[in-house]
Design an enzyme around this catalytic site. Structure first.
Site, PDB file in Angstrom:
ATOM      1  N   ASP A   1       1.373  -0.962   0.298  1.00 33.63           N
ATOM      2  CA  ASP A   1      -0.005   0.096  -0.077  1.00 33.63           C
ATOM      3  C   ASP A   1       0.889   1.135  -0.405  1.00 33.63           C
ATOM      4  OD1 ASP A   1      -1.574   2.120   1.779  1.00 33.63           O
ATOM      5  OD2 ASP A   1      -2.807   1.331   0.917  1.00 33.63           O
TER       6      ASP A   1
ATOM      7  N   ASP B   1       0.632   8.861  -8.113  1.00 38.20           N
ATOM      8  CA  ASP B   1      -0.264   8.018  -8.944  1.00 38.20           C
ATOM      9  C   ASP B   1      -1.304   6.197  -8.910  1.00 38.20           C
ATOM     10  OD1 ASP B   1      -0.991   8.269 -12.271  1.00 38.20           O
ATOM     11  OD2 ASP B   1       0.433   6.800 -12.424  1.00 38.20           O
TER      12      ASP B   1
END
Length: 169
Positions: A122, A140
């Site tokens: 993550d 992004d």
């Protein structure tokens, strides 16, 4: 567009297609947004408008970056562009989905090297645990239809700022 791959991953249904101009497209689901568009073999090509703005804007602010963090791999457009332009730059790329990392390598030409590493984790957790400092941090990360909420908080942006070298963006 011709579909050339459709597979389930822990987080998405990954769809790869190719159009008549040789552009490879990554989507999450058949009707998902274009996550990445890569001109096969041309890592200097930026197809999506946000990438054509985000990358040059960063270089207006940091003239000679030595290290970059890219949160969200997709087809590898941003890190591959960075590698082409800055062969000596250290680049860490993080994506939560191991399927996305595998497809970036198998269908979009993304390649790790001694200075460019893909981390399956993550993005927020990676930034929380990072000891590295970066000149550039590119956010992004994008799910099926939006940026994951935990990557949009004030706390996350403050955390990201704390991982920057002086003058970094």
């Amino acid at each position: 567009e011709r579909i050339i791959l459709e597979q389930k991953s822990p987080y998405n249904t990954i769809l790869v297609s190719e159009d008549d101009d040789g552009l490879r497209i990554l989507r999450f689901g058949r009707f998902g947004a274009r996550q990445s568009v890569v001109k096969t073999g041309d890592f200097g090509h930026l197809e999506l408008p946000y990438a054509r703005v985000m990358i040059p804007a960063a270089f207006l602010l940091v003239e000679r970056p030595r290290a970059a963090l890219v949160i969200g791999l997709g087809g590898g457009t941003i890190p591959s562009f960075l590698r082409k332009r800055f062969p000596d730059m250290k680049i860490d790329v993080v994506d939560i989905d191991p399927g996305v990392v595998a497809v970036a390598k198998s269908h979009f030409g993304f390649r790790e090297d001694p200075l460019m590493r893909a981390h399956v984790q993550d993005g927020r957790r990676f930034v929380e645990q990072a000891k590295e400092r970066y000149d550039l941090v590119f956010l992004d990360g994008f799910g099926t239809d939006s940026v994951p909420a935990h990557l949009t908080t004030r706390e996350f942006f403050e955390l990201g700022r704390s991982r920057l070298n002086p003058g970094g963006v």
